[in-house]
Design a protein around this motif. Structure first.
Motif, PDB file in Angstrom:
ATOM      1  N   PHE A   1       0.821  -1.214   0.000  1.00 36.74           N
ATOM      2  CA  PHE A   1       0.000   0.000   0.000  1.00 36.74           C
ATOM      3  C   PHE A   1       0.860   1.272   0.000  1.00 36.74           C
ATOM      4  CE2 PHE A   1      -4.033  -2.105   2.013  1.00 36.74           C
ATOM      5  CZ  PHE A   1      -4.248  -2.781   0.826  1.00 36.74           C
TER       6      PHE A   1
ATOM      7  N   ILE B   1       1.695   1.819  -3.546  1.00 37.12           N
ATOM      8  CA  ILE B   1       0.518   2.303  -4.286  1.00 37.12           C
ATOM      9  C   ILE B   1       0.302   3.789  -3.991  1.00 37.12           C
ATOM     10  CG2 ILE B   1      -2.007   2.162  -4.355  1.00 37.12           C
ATOM     11  CD1 ILE B   1      -1.695  -0.895  -4.128  1.00 37.12           C
TER      12      ILE B   1
ATOM     13  N   ILE C   1      -8.908   3.520  -3.091  1.00 40.63           N
ATOM     14  CA  ILE C   1      -8.627   2.806  -4.348  1.00 40.63           C
ATOM     15  C   ILE C   1      -9.604   1.647  -4.478  1.00 40.63           C
ATOM     16  CG2 ILE C   1      -6.164   3.399  -4.385  1.00 40.63           C
ATOM     17  CD1 ILE C   1      -5.593   0.505  -3.356  1.00 40.63           C
ATOM     18  N   ARG C   2      -9.749   1.142  -5.703  1.00 37.71           N
ATOM     19  CA  ARG C   2     -10.528  -0.082  -5.885  1.00 37.71           C
ATOM     20  C   ARG C   2      -9.706  -1.270  -5.438  1.00 37.71           C
ATOM     21  NH1 ARG C   2     -15.049   1.345  -8.156  1.00 37.71           N
ATOM     22  NH2 ARG C   2     -14.891   2.941  -9.742  1.00 37.71           N
ATOM     23  N   ASP C   3     -10.370  -2.223  -4.743  1.00 38.85           N
ATOM     24  CA  ASP C   3      -9.686  -3.450  -4.344  1.00 38.85           C
ATOM     25  C   ASP C   3      -9.373  -4.275  -5.593  1.00 38.85           C
ATOM     26  OD1 ASP C   3      -9.550  -5.132  -1.410  1.00 38.85           O
ATOM     27  OD2 ASP C   3      -9.335  -6.295  -3.256  1.00 38.85           O
ATOM     28  N   LEU C   4      -8.186  -4.878  -5.591  1.00 33.00           N
ATOM     29  CA  LEU C   4      -7.725  -5.694  -6.724  1.00 33.00           C
ATOM     30  C   LEU C   4      -8.565  -6.960  -6.890  1.00 33.00           C
ATOM     31  CD1 LEU C   4      -5.278  -5.608  -8.710  1.00 33.00           C
ATOM     32  CD2 LEU C   4      -4.040  -7.033  -7.061  1.00 33.00           C
ATOM     33  N   ASN C   5      -9.100  -7.452  -5.795  1.00 31.78           N
ATOM     34  CA  ASN C   5      -9.845  -8.716  -5.793  1.00 31.78           C
ATOM     35  C   ASN C   5     -11.219  -8.479  -5.159  1.00 31.78           C
ATOM     36  OD1 ASN C   5     -10.490 -11.438  -5.850  1.00 31.78           O
ATOM     37  ND2 ASN C   5      -9.383 -11.885  -3.952  1.00 31.78           N
TER      38      ASN C   5
ATOM     39  N   ASN D   1     -10.285  -5.299   9.133  1.00 24.81           N
ATOM     40  CA  ASN D   1      -9.730  -6.507   9.723  1.00 24.81           C
ATOM     41  C   ASN D   1      -8.521  -6.128  10.567  1.00 24.81           C
ATOM     42  OD1 ASN D   1     -11.603  -8.174   8.370  1.00 24.81           O
ATOM     43  ND2 ASN D   1     -10.380  -8.103   6.506  1.00 24.81           N
TER      44      ASN D   1
ATOM     45  N   GLY E   1      -8.439 -11.829   9.656  1.00 28.90           N
ATOM     46  CA  GLY E   1      -8.330 -11.881   8.201  1.00 28.90           C
ATOM     47  C   GLY E   1      -7.459 -10.797   7.599  1.00 28.90           C
TER      48      GLY E   1
ATOM     49  N   THR F   1      -4.469  -9.182   5.965  1.00 26.77           N
ATOM     50  CA  THR F   1      -3.331  -9.706   5.186  1.00 26.77           C
ATOM     51  C   THR F   1      -2.317  -8.618   4.840  1.00 26.77           C
ATOM     52  OG1 THR F   1      -4.553  -9.405   3.114  1.00 26.77           O
ATOM     53  CG2 THR F   1      -4.685 -11.581   4.143  1.00 26.77           C
ATOM     54  N   VAL F   2      -2.773  -7.368   4.791  1.00 25.90           N
ATOM     55  CA  VAL F   2      -1.862  -6.255   4.494  1.00 25.90           C
ATOM     56  C   VAL F   2      -1.787  -5.394   5.751  1.00 25.90           C
ATOM     57  CG1 VAL F   2      -1.424  -4.245   3.041  1.00 25.90           C
ATOM     58  CG2 VAL F   2      -2.497  -6.281   2.039  1.00 25.90           C
TER      59      VAL F   2
ATOM     60  N   HIS G   1      -6.405  -0.272   6.773  1.00 27.82           N
ATOM     61  CA  HIS G   1      -7.299   0.112   5.671  1.00 27.82           C
ATOM     62  C   HIS G   1      -8.713  -0.291   6.029  1.00 27.82           C
ATOM     63  CE1 HIS G   1      -5.663  -3.902   5.041  1.00 27.82           C
ATOM     64  NE2 HIS G   1      -6.836  -4.228   4.526  1.00 27.82           N
TER      65      HIS G   1
ATOM     66  N   HIS H   1     -12.354  -1.402   4.350  1.00 32.42           N
ATOM     67  CA  HIS H   1     -13.023  -1.887   3.144  1.00 32.42           C
ATOM     68  C   HIS H   1     -14.428  -1.284   3.128  1.00 32.42           C
ATOM     69  CE1 HIS H   1     -10.385  -5.611   2.623  1.00 32.42           C
ATOM     70  NE2 HIS H   1     -10.142  -5.299   3.877  1.00 32.42           N
TER      71      HIS H   1
HETATM   72  P1  5GP Z   1      -7.066  -7.358   4.392  1.00 31.62           P
HETATM   73  O1  5GP Z   1      -7.163  -8.845   4.139  1.00 31.62           O
HETATM   74  O2  5GP Z   1      -5.685  -6.988   4.881  1.00 31.62           O
HETATM   75  O3  5GP Z   1      -8.160  -6.815   5.254  1.00 31.62           O
HETATM   76  O4  5GP Z   1      -7.301  -6.672   2.992  1.00 31.62           O
HETATM   77  C1  5GP Z   1      -6.300  -6.496   2.043  1.00 31.62           C
HETATM   78  C2  5GP Z   1      -6.993  -6.166   0.759  1.00 31.62           C
HETATM   79  O5  5GP Z   1      -6.053  -5.592  -0.132  1.00 31.62           O
HETATM   80  C3  5GP Z   1      -7.575  -7.387   0.035  1.00 31.62           C
HETATM   81  O6  5GP Z   1      -8.971  -7.199  -0.160  1.00 31.62           O
HETATM   82  C4  5GP Z   1      -6.805  -7.448  -1.269  1.00 31.62           C
HETATM   83  O7  5GP Z   1      -7.598  -7.869  -2.355  1.00 31.62           O
HETATM   84  C5  5GP Z   1      -6.314  -6.028  -1.419  1.00 31.62           C
HETATM   85  N1  5GP Z   1      -5.075  -5.906  -2.152  1.00 31.62           N
HETATM   86  C6  5GP Z   1      -3.927  -6.602  -1.928  1.00 31.62           C
HETATM   87  N2  5GP Z   1      -2.965  -6.216  -2.780  1.00 31.62           N
HETATM   88  C7  5GP Z   1      -3.511  -5.237  -3.553  1.00 31.62           C
HETATM   89  C8  5GP Z   1      -2.987  -4.447  -4.620  1.00 31.62           C
HETATM   90  O8  5GP Z   1      -1.843  -4.552  -5.033  1.00 31.62           O
HETATM   91  N3  5GP Z   1      -3.842  -3.546  -5.169  1.00 31.62           N
HETATM   92  C9  5GP Z   1      -5.137  -3.378  -4.732  1.00 31.62           C
HETATM   93  N4  5GP Z   1      -5.876  -2.465  -5.354  1.00 31.62           N
HETATM   94  N5  5GP Z   1      -5.651  -4.108  -3.730  1.00 31.62           N
HETATM   95  C10 5GP Z   1      -4.846  -5.043  -3.154  1.00 31.62           C
END
Ligand code: 5GP
Length: 113
Positions: A6, A9, A28-32, A86, A92, A94-95, A99, A101
């Motif tokens: 992040f 980014i 930003i828009r989430d990648l997934n 999270n 849950g 992961t980053v 942030h 959501h």
């Molecule tokens: P967490 O699991 O930490 O709450 O959410 C991390 C979020 O970051 C996930 O929904 C994942 O899809 C998103 N994410 C991870 N890497 C990237 C990236 O490189 N770009 C974008 N736009 N979202 C990302």
């Protein structure tokens, strides 16, 4: 405290779809995406997780809570979205750059997984 994707980014070293930016945060828009609208609102400052905030982060965190409904409105889900943050691996996360959501654009079930 180590940087995550992040930070890169936010510095625009790697691409993302930016929806909002100001001095304290970006959206930003989430990648997934997990919903038709899935936005991440991220402080520019690297706060690893909510439970690791410092006293001086209060203004940034309050500011982000005021920005979230504006971004939701801008993206067409004003007043109809779920806010998820999270905090920690078991929740849950992961980053490890705080942030929020914003999820919307479909009916969301409860309880979450
Ligand atoms: P967490 O699991 O930490 O709450 O959410 C991390 C979020 O970051 C996930 O929904 C994942 O899809 C998103 N994410 C991870 N890497 C990237 C990236 O490189 N770009 C974008 N736009 N979202 C990302």
């Amino acid at each position: 405290m180590s940087e995550t994707i992040f930070s890169r980014i936010i510095r625009k070293e790697i691409p993302a779809d930016f929806l909002y930016e100001d001095e304290h945060c970006v959206a930003i828009r989430d990648l997934n995406p997990q919903a038709p609208v899935h936005i991440l609102v991220i402080p520019r400052k690297l706060i690893p997780q909510l439970s690791k905030q410092k006293v001086e982060d209060k203004e940034i965190l309050g500011h982000i809570l005021s920005v979230i409904p504006l971004v939701a409105e801008q993206e067409g889900i004003g007043g109809e979205y779920r806010l998820v943050m999270n905090d920690g691996v078991k929740a849950g996360q992961t980053v490890f750059h705080l942030h929020f959501h914003i999820l919307g654009g479909r009916l969301l079930q409860w309880p979450p997984g």
